[in-house]
Structure formats: structure tokens, C-alpha cells
Design an enzyme around this catalytic site. Structure first.
Site, PDB file in Angstrom:
ATOM      1  N   GLY A  16       0.824  -1.216   0.000  1.00 26.97           N
ATOM      2  CA  GLY A  16       0.000   0.000   0.000  1.00 26.97           C
ATOM      3  C   GLY A  16       0.845   1.248   0.000  1.00 26.97           C
ATOM      4  O   GLY A  16       0.596   2.188   0.778  1.00 26.97           O
ATOM      5  N   ILE A  61       0.159   6.827   5.735  1.00 22.31           N
ATOM      6  CA  ILE A  61       1.225   6.394   6.640  1.00 22.31           C
ATOM      7  C   ILE A  61       2.357   5.750   5.853  1.00 22.31           C
ATOM      8  O   ILE A  61       3.540   5.994   6.115  1.00 22.31           O
ATOM      9  CB  ILE A  61       0.687   5.422   7.703  1.00 22.31           C
ATOM     10  N   ARG A 116      -1.541  -0.799  -6.604  1.00 26.11           N
ATOM     11  CA  ARG A 116      -2.550  -1.600  -7.309  1.00 26.11           C
ATOM     12  C   ARG A 116      -2.318  -1.624  -8.816  1.00 26.11           C
ATOM     13  O   ARG A 116      -2.655  -2.594  -9.482  1.00 26.11           O
ATOM     14  CB  ARG A 116      -3.951  -1.069  -6.988  1.00 26.11           C
ATOM     15  N   SER A 159      -4.612  -1.354   3.513  1.00 26.91           N
ATOM     16  CA  SER A 159      -5.910  -1.734   4.064  1.00 26.91           C
ATOM     17  C   SER A 159      -6.875  -0.580   3.830  1.00 26.91           C
ATOM     18  O   SER A 159      -6.478   0.586   3.938  1.00 26.91           O
ATOM     19  CB  SER A 159      -5.812  -2.024   5.565  1.00 26.91           C
ATOM     20  N   LYS A 219     -10.570  -3.924  11.122  1.00 30.98           N
ATOM     21  CA  LYS A 219      -9.227  -3.848  11.709  1.00 30.98           C
ATOM     22  C   LYS A 219      -9.015  -4.914  12.779  1.00 30.98           C
ATOM     23  O   LYS A 219      -7.939  -5.530  12.861  1.00 30.98           O
ATOM     24  CB  LYS A 219      -8.982  -2.460  12.296  1.00 30.98           C
TER      25      LYS A 219
END
Length: 343
Positions: A8, A13, A33, A82, A158
Site C-alpha cells: 500500500g 502512513i 494496485r 488496508s 481492523k
């Protein structure tokens, strides 16, 4: 000169973490992606050191084996990919499946790669609790057991994803070890123009989205501290288990006061005081008119004050947290730079 895989890579972050890894001399392999639109990740390839030590690889969370190529030959993996959104049309398909199956797919790829020594998973305080209780001081031993597909579905995703990670370690017994970082609401300057969900809380306050000052108390943490926590979790041999990652709590009223002092042009900050018993009842009733995720969040958080103990991350990793007031000011200045709020 270790090679670290970051899943990701374009995330809020993750991008800060990649910048820090490059600054510390690591080789980084980031997953995205699609590579079809180079402009979507040009901000990563423009980072200092990226030309020599950053490689981007395509991978899909829901495709088993998709991360094999990205993780091949890596010494460690930071699994940070995520979905982060409060309300979705299909919580199972849009939140839980990508979070849980994605985590398991990444861990399976790690288990097939002999070079991987440690995996650090970006979890969340959402995996610790979904309804703060001022009488309870949360620690790494606490788990969110109340969320579901209809109650705080993001929180549920989560919690389920982190449980799946620890279950994988227990049942598969891979050669690598696992560390989980559990940040609270992550704010701060962004490396891209995209407004992330956490900073949007501050932007919405400035733009007058909230009907008034609600009885909400937030646990914020600076994105730069969260990025450092992940890197320290890689570099600290004795790091183990979960780590709560959060600065001090702050009320919405305190945040509004701080924002007012920043004198943002065109600001429409809330002034109506709903942070009282009557106001909280009204807000909870109003919550049923909101999208599902937002409504359940309000009903489970209005009038509640989170308390948590971050001594473990400070002791084990030597991490200290920025003053959250500075983080808020930096976040707003950055959002002004990107045009999300006024000057």
C-alpha cells in the site's frame, strides 16, 4: 543494506514510512494496485533516494500469491495496505475482505520467502476498542469484541485483520516474527494532495460540516511518529507483540479553539455547544440519519473519553510523541497548501 517491502505504498502512513526508510539508507519495494498511471505515484519516485533504492510493484490484496514478486528477497515486510473508510455499501466486500484476506495473502507470501525475518502489520486502536470507557486504561492486552458488520464496520475490519495475523502465526508457525502497531487517529502533513480520512476531520471542522461542538474526545497521533514507530519496530530486535501508538487525548472543543487561533481564511468553525448531556442525547438521535459507519461511530463515542497506556512503545522502541497541538497546526497548514482549507 536491507530491502524492505511496504504494501500500500501510496497510503498516508506508508508514504511517510517509505520516505523515512529511504532517508535511513534502506532499499524499498513498494506495492501499488496498478503501474498503468505513473502520475499516481510520482510523489514516491520523486523522494530523495528513490531513483536508486525504490522499486514499485503491482499487487492486489484479494489475489493469493499476488505479493510473491514484491516480497521475494526482502528482509522484512511492512504490511500497511488496508481500506480506511467509515461508511461503505457492503462492509464485508469493501472493508472486511480486503483487510482480512489481504493480511493473510501477504503473510502467506512472506512464509514462502526464506529471507523475510520480520513482518510489521499496521493495525489500529480500532482493534483494541470501539467504545472507550473512561474507567478503563487500555493496554496491548485489550481487544475490540463489540464491532460487527453493522456496528462500526471499519473497526470490525481492523480487529478481524489483526486477529487473522496472530492466528496465522499461531497455526502456521512461520520463520519470521510479527509485530503490530496500533495507532489512534493519524493526522499530520501529507505527501500528496489527496485528503485522507483522518485529516478530513480537521478540514470538516474548518468548513462547518459539524452542526456544533460535540462531546467527542479524540486520541490523535502524528503520522511522522507512526512512520517512525514502524521503522523502529523493524530495527529493534526485542520488539514483540502489539504496540499502542497515540499521543494525548484532546476534546473537540479544544481542537476548535486551537483551529480558531490559526485564523484560517473562510473558516466556519462550529460554536453551538452540544458537548453536554442534552446535546449528546440530541446527537445520538441525529446519528440515525447519518450513513451507517458514521452513525454507529457517534453512538459509541459521543460522551466517552478514551484512556490508554503507551508506556510499552516508549520503553521498547524509545518512541516519544509530538505535541498533538503542533501536529494539528502542521496538518492544517499542509491542507491549506493543498487547497483543502483556506489560508
Amino acid at each position: 543494506m536491507q530491502t524492505i517491502c511496504v504494501t500500500g505504498a501510496t497510503g498516508f502512513i506508508a508514504s511517510h514510512t517509505i520516505a523515512l526508510l529511504l532517508d535511513r539508507g534502506y532499499h524499498v519495494r513498494g506495492t501499488v494496485r496498478s503501474l498503468a498511471r505513473p502520475d499516481a505515484h510520482a510523489f514516491l519516485t520523486a523522494l530523495p533516494g528513490a531513483a536508486e533504492r525504490l522499486e514499485l510493484v503491482e499487487a492486489q490484496l484479494l489475489e493469493p500469491g499476488s505479493f510473491d514478486a514484491a516480497i521475494a528477497g526482502c528482509d522484512a515486510v511492512l504490511h500497511m495496505a488496508s481500506p480506511y473508510v467509515m461508511s461503505v455499501a457492503d462492509a464485508q466486500a469493501d472493508l472486511v475482505d480486503p483487510a482480512v484476506k489481504g493480511t493473510v495473502n501477504v503473510l502467506q507470501s512472506c512464509a514462502r520467502t526464506a529471507s523475510v525475518q520480520r513482518v510489521v502489520v499496521t493495525s489500529s486502536m480500532a482493534a483494541v476498542t470501539d467504545e472507550p470507557d473512561q474507567s478503563v486504561v487500555l493496554t496491548e492486552a485489550d481487544w475490540n469484541t463489540r464491532s460487527s458488520l453493522v456496528r462500526n464496520p471499519y473497526y470490525f475490519s481492523k480487529a478481524e485483520a489483526e486477529r487473522a495475523a496472530w492466528s496465522f502465526m499461531e497455526t502456521q508457525k512461520p520463520a519470521f516474527d510479527l509485530v503490530a502497531i496500533n495507532p489512534f487517529i493519524v493526522i499530520g502533513p501529507s505527501l500528496t494532495a489527496q485528503l485522507n480520512t483522518s485529516n478530513a476531520i480537521l478540514a470538516d471542522l474548518v468548513k462547518g460540516t459539524y452542526p456544533g461542538i460535540l462531546a467527542l474526545t479524540w486520541g490523535f497521533v502524528d503520522v511522522r511518529d507512526v512512520a517512525l514507530a514502524h521503522v523502529l519496530a523493524l530495527e529493534t530486535h526485542q520488539a514483540a507483540g502489539r504496540y499502542l501508538c497515540a499521543g494525548n487525548t484532546i476534546t473537540m472543543r479544544e481542537v476548535v479553539s486551537l483551529l480558531r487561533g490559526l485564523n484560517v481564511t473562510g473558516a466556519r468553525l462550529p460554536s453551538l455547544g452540544l458537548d453536554n448531556a442534552v446535546g449528546s442525547v440530541a446527537v445520538k438521535l441525529m446519528s440515525y440519519t447519518q450513513p451507517g459507519g458514521v452513525g454507529s461511530y457517534l453512538r459509541s463515542h459521543v460522551g466517552r473519553v478514551p484512556r490508554y497506556d503507551t508506556s510499552k512503545i516508549q520503553r521498547d522502541l524509545g518512541l516519544s510523541f509530538r505535541d498533538i497541538r503542533i501536529s494539528i497546526a502542521d496538518a492544517v497548514a499542509d491542507m491549506s497548501r493543498w487547497g483543502h482549507v483556506g489560508r
